[in-house]
Design a protein around this motif. Structure first.
Motif, short mmCIF file in Angstrom:
data_model
loop_
_atom_site.label_atom_id
_atom_site.label_comp_id
_atom_site.label_asym_id
_atom_site.label_seq_id
_atom_site.Cartn_x
_atom_site.Cartn_y
_atom_site.Cartn_z
N UNK A 119 -19.67 -4.71 -24.30
CA UNK A 119 -19.30 -5.93 -23.56
C UNK A 119 -18.31 -6.78 -24.35
N UNK A 120 -18.45 -6.77 -25.65
CA UNK A 120 -17.48 -7.50 -26.47
C UNK A 120 -16.08 -6.92 -26.27
N UNK A 121 -15.96 -5.57 -26.28
CA UNK A 121 -14.66 -4.94 -26.02
C UNK A 121 -14.19 -5.21 -24.60
N UNK A 122 -15.10 -5.25 -23.66
CA UNK A 122 -14.75 -5.51 -22.27
C UNK A 122 -14.17 -6.92 -22.09
N UNK A 123 -14.76 -7.90 -22.75
CA UNK A 123 -14.25 -9.26 -22.66
C UNK A 123 -12.94 -9.42 -23.42
N UNK A 124 -12.78 -8.69 -24.50
CA UNK A 124 -11.49 -8.71 -25.21
C UNK A 124 -10.39 -8.13 -24.33
N UNK A 125 -10.73 -7.11 -23.56
CA UNK A 125 -9.78 -6.57 -22.59
C UNK A 125 -9.45 -7.61 -21.53
N UNK A 126 -10.47 -8.39 -21.12
CA UNK A 126 -10.23 -9.47 -20.15
C UNK A 126 -9.28 -10.52 -20.69
N UNK A 127 -9.31 -10.79 -22.01
CA UNK A 127 -8.37 -11.75 -22.59
C UNK A 127 -6.93 -11.23 -22.50
N UNK A 128 -6.74 -9.92 -22.72
CA UNK A 128 -5.40 -9.35 -22.59
C UNK A 128 -4.90 -9.42 -21.16
N UNK A 129 -5.81 -9.09 -20.22
CA UNK A 129 -5.42 -9.16 -18.81
C UNK A 129 -5.16 -10.60 -18.37
N UNK A 130 -5.88 -11.57 -18.96
CA UNK A 130 -5.64 -12.97 -18.62
C UNK A 130 -4.26 -13.43 -19.03
N UNK A 131 -3.75 -12.91 -20.12
CA UNK A 131 -2.38 -13.25 -20.54
C UNK A 131 -1.37 -12.68 -19.55
N UNK A 132 -1.57 -11.44 -19.09
CA UNK A 132 -0.66 -10.84 -18.13
C UNK A 132 -0.72 -11.51 -16.78
N UNK A 133 -1.90 -12.04 -16.41
CA UNK A 133 -2.04 -12.73 -15.13
C UNK A 133 -1.71 -14.20 -15.20
N UNK A 134 -1.39 -14.69 -16.37
CA UNK A 134 -1.10 -16.12 -16.56
C UNK A 134 -2.26 -16.97 -16.06
N UNK A 135 -3.48 -16.60 -16.53
CA UNK A 135 -4.69 -17.30 -16.11
C UNK A 135 -4.70 -18.70 -16.69
N UNK A 136 -5.37 -19.65 -16.01
CA UNK A 136 -5.46 -21.01 -16.52
C UNK A 136 -6.15 -21.07 -17.88
N UNK A 137 -5.95 -22.16 -18.57
CA UNK A 137 -6.50 -22.29 -19.92
C UNK A 137 -8.01 -22.33 -19.91
N UNK A 138 -8.60 -22.98 -18.89
CA UNK A 138 -10.07 -23.06 -18.86
C UNK A 138 -10.69 -21.69 -18.65
N UNK A 139 -9.95 -20.75 -17.96
CA UNK A 139 -10.46 -19.39 -17.81
C UNK A 139 -10.46 -18.67 -19.15
N UNK A 140 -9.39 -18.83 -19.89
CA UNK A 140 -9.30 -18.16 -21.19
C UNK A 140 -10.36 -18.71 -22.15
#
Length: 337
Positions: free
Chosen positions: A270-291
Motif C-alpha cells: 500500500x505504501x508503494x501504491x500511494x507513492x504511485x498515486x503521488x506520481x499520477x497526481x503530478x501528471x493530473x495536476x491534482x489540487x494541493x489538498x489532494x496531494x
C-alpha cells in the motif's frame, strides 16, 4: 432246686471276686507291668537331621511373598486370574498397535514435509514477481493514458496481479507453518485487542479518502476534484484495502497462523501504491489538498506498518518464552520422576 440256686450263687460270687481283682490290678499298674513283662518293648531313637546345603540338582525354593510396596500391585484383584492375564495382554497389544499407528502416520507427515521445503523459496519469489517487479520496472506511461476508465482498469489489473501473488504466498506460508505430524492441531487465534486495532486502522484508511471525496463534491474543498481523476488516484487503493480487510477476517475465522503477516504484506504494497498515486497526481495536476492527503495516508500506513512489525517481534518473544517454560517444566517433571 436248692442245688441249682446254690450253684448260681457260687458263680456270681466268683465273678465279683475276679472283677474286683481286675480293677485293683488296673489301679495299681500291675496290668501294665504284666504287659511289659509279657511283651518286651523296642526302643526307636528318632533323631532330627538338619541340612542347610542343597544338592546341585535341587532347585532353590521360590518365594512369592511380596513386599509391602508390591503387595497391592503384584496382580490386580479380579474375580478370575485368567481375566487379569488376558486384560494385561490386551493392553500390551493395544500399546503396540498404537505405536505402529503413530509410526505409520508419521511417515506421510515426513513425506509432506519434504514437499514443503521448496515453498520457503517459492513463496517469496511469487510475492516479489507479482508485487514489486510490475510496480518498480513497469513504466506508468505504458498503462496510464489519462484520467479515464481505461487507465483506472489498467491500475486495478496491476493491483489484482499483486493480490493474486499475495494470496498464493499466504497459502504457501500457511502450509509451511503446519506441524510435521498431520494429527497435531495447528490453530492460532488472534487476540481480540489485535483484531480491534486492525479494524480501527482499516476504517481510518477508508474514512479519510471518503471524507475527502465528500468534501470535494459538496464544495467544501477547493478546487474541486472530478470523480474520474479521484477514482484513478484512490480507487485501486480503496479496492485493495477492502480485499485486505476480507482476507484478515478469513484468517481470523479459520485461525490460520498467517494472520500475523497478512497486514504486513498488504500494507507494504500500500505504501508503494500511494507513492504511485503521488506520481499520477503530478501528471493530473491534482489540487494541493489532494496531494497532502495522499502524503498523510502514506505516513499513516508507514506508522501502522511499524506497529505491525513490532507486534511480530512481540509475538516471537512470547512464543520463545512459552517454549522455554515448556522445556523447563518438562525437565523438572523428568527430574521429579
Amino acid at each position: 432246686m436248692h442245688t441249682g440256686m446254690a450253684s448260681l450263687t457260687q458263680h456270681a460270687s466268683t465273678f465279683r471276686r475276679v472283677h474286683s481283682r481286675s480293677q485293683g490290678l488296673l489301679k495299681s499298674g500291675k496290668l501294665s507291668q504284666l504287659q511289659r513283662s509279657a511283651f518286651p518293648s523296642i526302643h526307636i531313637n528318632q533323631s532330627c537331621i538338619c541340612c542347610t546345603k542343597l544338592t546341585p540338582w535341587e532347585s532353590s525354593p521360590v518365594t512369592y511373598a511380596p513386599t509391602d510396596n508390591q503387595s497391592d500391585t503384584f496382580l490386580p484383584q479380579n474375580a478370575n486370574i485368567f481375566e487379569t492375564l488376558e486384560s494385561s495382554k490386551t493392553a500390551d497389544s493395544s500399546i503396540t498397535n498404537a505405536e505402529g499407528v503413530v509410526e505409520t502416520e508419521s511417515q506421510p507427515g515426513l513425506q509432506l514435509q519434504v514437499f514443503k521445503w521448496p515453498l520457503w523459496l517459492l513463496g517469496p519469489s511469487v510475492l516479489l514477481a507479482t508485487g514489486m517487479v510490475p510496480t518498480l520496472w513497469l513504466p506508468i506511461s505504458s498503462i496510464f493514458l489519462g484520467p479515464n476508465i481505461a487507465s483506472l482498469l489498467s491500475l486495478i489489473g496491476l493491483d489484482c496481479i499483486f493480490n493474486l501473488g499475495a494470496t498464493l504466498f499466504l497459502l504457501m506460508a500457511d502450509a509451511c507453518s503446519r506441524p510435521k505430524s498431520p494429527t497435531q492441531d495447528c490453530k492460532s487465534k488472534a487476540p481480540f485487542s489485535y483484531q480491534f486495532w486492525n479494524i480501527v486502522a482499516t476504517l481510518t484508511g477508508f474514512v479519510i479518502p471518503l471524507l475527502m471525496m465528500f468534501g470535494s463534491q459538496k464544495g467544501f474543498l477547493q478546487p474541486q476534484l472530478p470523480f474520474i481523476p479521484f477514482a484513478v488516484l484512490l480507487g485501486p487503493y480503496l479496492l485493495l484495502l477492502s480485499v485486505q480487510f476480507l482476507t484478515e477476517m478469513l484468517t481470523w475465522h479459520w485461525q490460520s497462523p498467517v494472520w500475523l503477516v497478512t497486514p504486513v504484506i498488504y500494507e507494504s504494497y500500500r505504501v508503494l501504491q500511494l507513492m504511485r498515486g503521488l506520481k499520477l497526481g503530478v501528471e493530473l495536476s491534482a489540487p494541493a489538498w489532494v496531494m497532502h492527503t495522499i502524503r498523510g495516508l502514506v505516513c499513516w500506513w508507514v506508522l501502522i506498518l511499524g506497529l505491525q512489525l513490532m507486534r511480530v517481534a512481540w509475538f516471537a518473544g512470547l512464543a520463545a518464552r512459552a517454549r522455554k517454560q515448556q522445556l523447563s517444566s518438562d525437565t523438572s517433571s523428568v527430574n521429579g520422576d
